[in-house]
Design a protein around this motif. Structure first.
Motif, PDB file in Angstrom:
ATOM      1  N   THR A  58      46.261  37.230  43.752  1.00 30.96           N
ATOM      2  CA  THR A  58      45.168  37.287  44.726  1.00 30.96           C
ATOM      3  C   THR A  58      45.684  37.288  46.157  1.00 30.96           C
ATOM      4  O   THR A  58      46.778  36.786  46.442  1.00 30.96           O
ATOM      5  CB  THR A  58      44.225  36.090  44.543  1.00 30.96           C
ATOM      6  N   ILE A  59      44.901  37.857  47.034  1.00 31.09           N
ATOM      7  CA  ILE A  59      45.165  37.838  48.469  1.00 31.09           C
ATOM      8  C   ILE A  59      43.850  37.476  49.153  1.00 31.09           C
ATOM      9  O   ILE A  59      42.797  38.019  48.800  1.00 31.09           O
ATOM     10  CB  ILE A  59      45.644  39.214  48.979  1.00 31.09           C
ATOM     11  N   TYR A  60      43.926  36.589  50.131  1.00 27.07           N
ATOM     12  CA  TYR A  60      42.728  36.150  50.841  1.00 27.07           C
ATOM     13  C   TYR A  60      42.864  36.405  52.342  1.00 27.07           C
ATOM     14  O   TYR A  60      43.940  36.267  52.916  1.00 27.07           O
ATOM     15  CB  TYR A  60      42.495  34.648  50.636  1.00 27.07           C
ATOM     16  N   ALA A  61      41.741  36.718  52.956  1.00 27.61           N
ATOM     17  CA  ALA A  61      41.690  36.725  54.410  1.00 27.61           C
ATOM     18  C   ALA A  61      41.798  35.294  54.906  1.00 27.61           C
ATOM     19  O   ALA A  61      41.429  34.350  54.191  1.00 27.61           O
ATOM     20  CB  ALA A  61      40.379  37.342  54.883  1.00 27.61           C
ATOM     21  N   ASN A  62      42.278  35.130  56.122  1.00 24.84           N
ATOM     22  CA  ASN A  62      42.427  33.775  56.666  1.00 24.84           C
ATOM     23  C   ASN A  62      41.098  33.029  56.664  1.00 24.84           C
ATOM     24  O   ASN A  62      41.053  31.819  56.444  1.00 24.84           O
ATOM     25  CB  ASN A  62      42.987  33.841  58.084  1.00 24.84           C
ATOM     26  N   SER A  63      40.020  33.739  56.895  1.00 21.88           N
ATOM     27  CA  SER A  63      38.699  33.101  56.952  1.00 21.88           C
ATOM     28  C   SER A  63      38.257  32.563  55.598  1.00 21.88           C
ATOM     29  O   SER A  63      37.353  31.722  55.526  1.00 21.88           O
ATOM     30  CB  SER A  63      37.665  34.090  57.480  1.00 21.88           C
ATOM     31  N   ALA A  64      38.869  33.054  54.528  1.00 26.57           N
ATOM     32  CA  ALA A  64      38.464  32.666  53.175  1.00 26.57           C
ATOM     33  C   ALA A  64      39.401  31.641  52.535  1.00 26.57           C
ATOM     34  O   ALA A  64      39.006  30.968  51.576  1.00 26.57           O
ATOM     35  CB  ALA A  64      38.392  33.901  52.295  1.00 26.57           C
ATOM     36  N   LYS A  65      40.591  31.526  53.048  1.00 30.66           N
ATOM     37  CA  LYS A  65      41.584  30.642  52.426  1.00 30.66           C
ATOM     38  C   LYS A  65      41.095  29.203  52.392  1.00 30.66           C
ATOM     39  O   LYS A  65      40.592  28.676  53.384  1.00 30.66           O
ATOM     40  CB  LYS A  65      42.910  30.719  53.194  1.00 30.66           C
ATOM     41  N   GLY A  66      41.221  28.588  51.231  1.00 30.59           N
ATOM     42  CA  GLY A  66      40.838  27.196  51.075  1.00 30.59           C
ATOM     43  C   GLY A  66      39.368  26.970  50.791  1.00 30.59           C
ATOM     44  O   GLY A  66      38.964  25.857  50.471  1.00 30.59           O
ATOM     45  N   ARG A  67      38.553  28.031  50.929  1.00 25.25           N
ATOM     46  CA  ARG A  67      37.110  27.883  50.702  1.00 25.25           C
ATOM     47  C   ARG A  67      36.593  28.810  49.601  1.00 25.25           C
ATOM     48  O   ARG A  67      35.668  28.457  48.873  1.00 25.25           O
ATOM     49  CB  ARG A  67      36.337  28.176  51.991  1.00 25.25           C
ATOM     50  N   PHE A  68      37.155  30.003  49.513  1.00 26.56           N
ATOM     51  CA  PHE A  68      36.688  31.005  48.557  1.00 26.56           C
ATOM     52  C   PHE A  68      37.710  31.191  47.458  1.00 26.56           C
ATOM     53  O   PHE A  68      38.929  31.078  47.689  1.00 26.56           O
ATOM     54  CB  PHE A  68      36.472  32.350  49.251  1.00 26.56           C
ATOM     55  N   THR A  69      37.214  31.522  46.264  1.00 28.80           N
ATOM     56  CA  THR A  69      38.097  31.839  45.141  1.00 28.80           C
ATOM     57  C   THR A  69      37.613  33.112  44.463  1.00 28.80           C
ATOM     58  O   THR A  69      36.459  33.177  44.031  1.00 28.80           O
ATOM     59  CB  THR A  69      38.119  30.697  44.120  1.00 28.80           C
ATOM     60  N   ILE A  70      38.500  34.086  44.370  1.00 28.31           N
ATOM     61  CA  ILE A  70      38.187  35.326  43.661  1.00 28.31           C
ATOM     62  C   ILE A  70      38.765  35.232  42.260  1.00 28.31           C
ATOM     63  O   ILE A  70      39.860  34.706  42.060  1.00 28.31           O
ATOM     64  CB  ILE A  70      38.740  36.559  44.413  1.00 28.31           C
ATOM     65  N   SER A  71      38.005  35.718  41.292  1.00 20.59           N
ATOM     66  CA  SER A  71      38.477  35.717  39.908  1.00 20.59           C
ATOM     67  C   SER A  71      37.845  36.888  39.169  1.00 20.59           C
ATOM     68  O   SER A  71      36.882  37.482  39.651  1.00 20.59           O
ATOM     69  CB  SER A  71      38.137  34.388  39.219  1.00 20.59           C
ATOM     70  N   ARG A  72      38.392  37.176  37.994  1.00 22.43           N
ATOM     71  CA  ARG A  72      37.858  38.283  37.205  1.00 22.43           C
ATOM     72  C   ARG A  72      37.855  37.922  35.731  1.00 22.43           C
ATOM     73  O   ARG A  72      38.760  37.223  35.255  1.00 22.43           O
ATOM     74  CB  ARG A  72      38.653  39.565  37.467  1.00 22.43           C
ATOM     75  N   ASP A  73      36.830  38.383  35.055  1.00 24.95           N
ATOM     76  CA  ASP A  73      36.708  38.222  33.608  1.00 24.95           C
ATOM     77  C   ASP A  73      36.784  39.627  33.023  1.00 24.95           C
ATOM     78  O   ASP A  73      35.780  40.345  32.960  1.00 24.95           O
ATOM     79  CB  ASP A  73      35.371  37.553  33.281  1.00 24.95           C
ATOM     80  N   ASN A  74      37.980  40.007  32.626  1.00 24.89           N
ATOM     81  CA  ASN A  74      38.184  41.385  32.169  1.00 24.89           C
ATOM     82  C   ASN A  74      37.428  41.677  30.874  1.00 24.89           C
ATOM     83  O   ASN A  74      37.013  42.817  30.636  1.00 24.89           O
ATOM     84  CB  ASN A  74      39.666  41.670  31.987  1.00 24.89           C
ATOM     85  N   ALA A  75      37.242  40.682  30.045  1.00 26.64           N
ATOM     86  CA  ALA A  75      36.527  40.906  28.789  1.00 26.64           C
ATOM     87  C   ALA A  75      35.077  41.310  29.034  1.00 26.64           C
ATOM     88  O   ALA A  75      34.469  42.018  28.220  1.00 26.64           O
ATOM     89  CB  ALA A  75      36.584  39.656  27.932  1.00 26.64           C
ATOM     90  N   ASN A  76      34.526  40.854  30.155  1.00 24.84           N
ATOM     91  CA  ASN A  76      33.133  41.141  30.478  1.00 24.84           C
ATOM     92  C   ASN A  76      32.977  42.033  31.708  1.00 24.84           C
ATOM     93  O   ASN A  76      31.870  42.164  32.240  1.00 24.84           O
ATOM     94  CB  ASN A  76      32.369  39.832  30.697  1.00 24.84           C
ATOM     95  N   ASN A  77      34.092  42.627  32.149  1.00 28.09           N
ATOM     96  CA  ASN A  77      34.057  43.576  33.277  1.00 28.09           C
ATOM     97  C   ASN A  77      33.375  42.981  34.509  1.00 28.09           C
ATOM     98  O   ASN A  77      32.626  43.677  35.205  1.00 28.09           O
ATOM     99  CB  ASN A  77      33.327  44.866  32.882  1.00 28.09           C
TER     100      ASN A  77
END
Length: 124
Positions: A58-77
């Motif tokens: 993952t890569i985050y913008a500075n504004s998102a670091k520590g507050r936002f989390t990106i994730s993906r569930d490939n089985a469910n697209n």
């Protein structure tokens, strides 16, 4: 490839939201697409928030670091963005994006597929 976002809404400062993005289409294979979240407010350019590679990095913008989390569930697209400690500056339309390469960054120009967006409003 079609992308459909959901989960936007209105919250107070300090609150949380989780955005979802469902990907579909005959050519969509999760292992071949990196995914990202962007946001945009009127009069401003679309801003990259976070991206997730095909291998899960993952890569985050500075504004998102520590507050936002990106994730993906490939089985469910499905792509997610968990947003915590929201503030008024996070108010924007949030867009899901995809590109059929293994590695992506946070430039909007990189992505060939976009959702319609979901509104997030944070009140003071």
């Amino acid at each position: 490839v079609q992308l459909v976002e959901s989960g936007g809404g209105s919250v107070q400062t300090g609150g949380s939201l989780r955005l979802s993005c469902l990907a579909s289409g005959d050519t969509y294979t999760p292992s071949r697409y990196c995914m990202a979240w962007f946001r945009q407010t009127p009069g401003k350019e679309r801003e990259g928030v976070a991206t997730i590679q095909t291998d899960g990095d993952t890569i985050y913008a500075n504004s998102a670091k520590g507050r936002f989390t990106i994730s993906r569930d490939n089985a469910n697209n499905t792509l997610y963005l968990q947003m915590n400690k929201l503030g008024p500056d996070d108010t924007a339309i949030y867009y899901c994006a995809a590109r059929n390469v293994r590695l992506c960054f946070l430039g909007a120009w990189e992505y060939n597929y976009w959702g319609q967006g979901t509104q997030v409003t944070v009140s003071a």
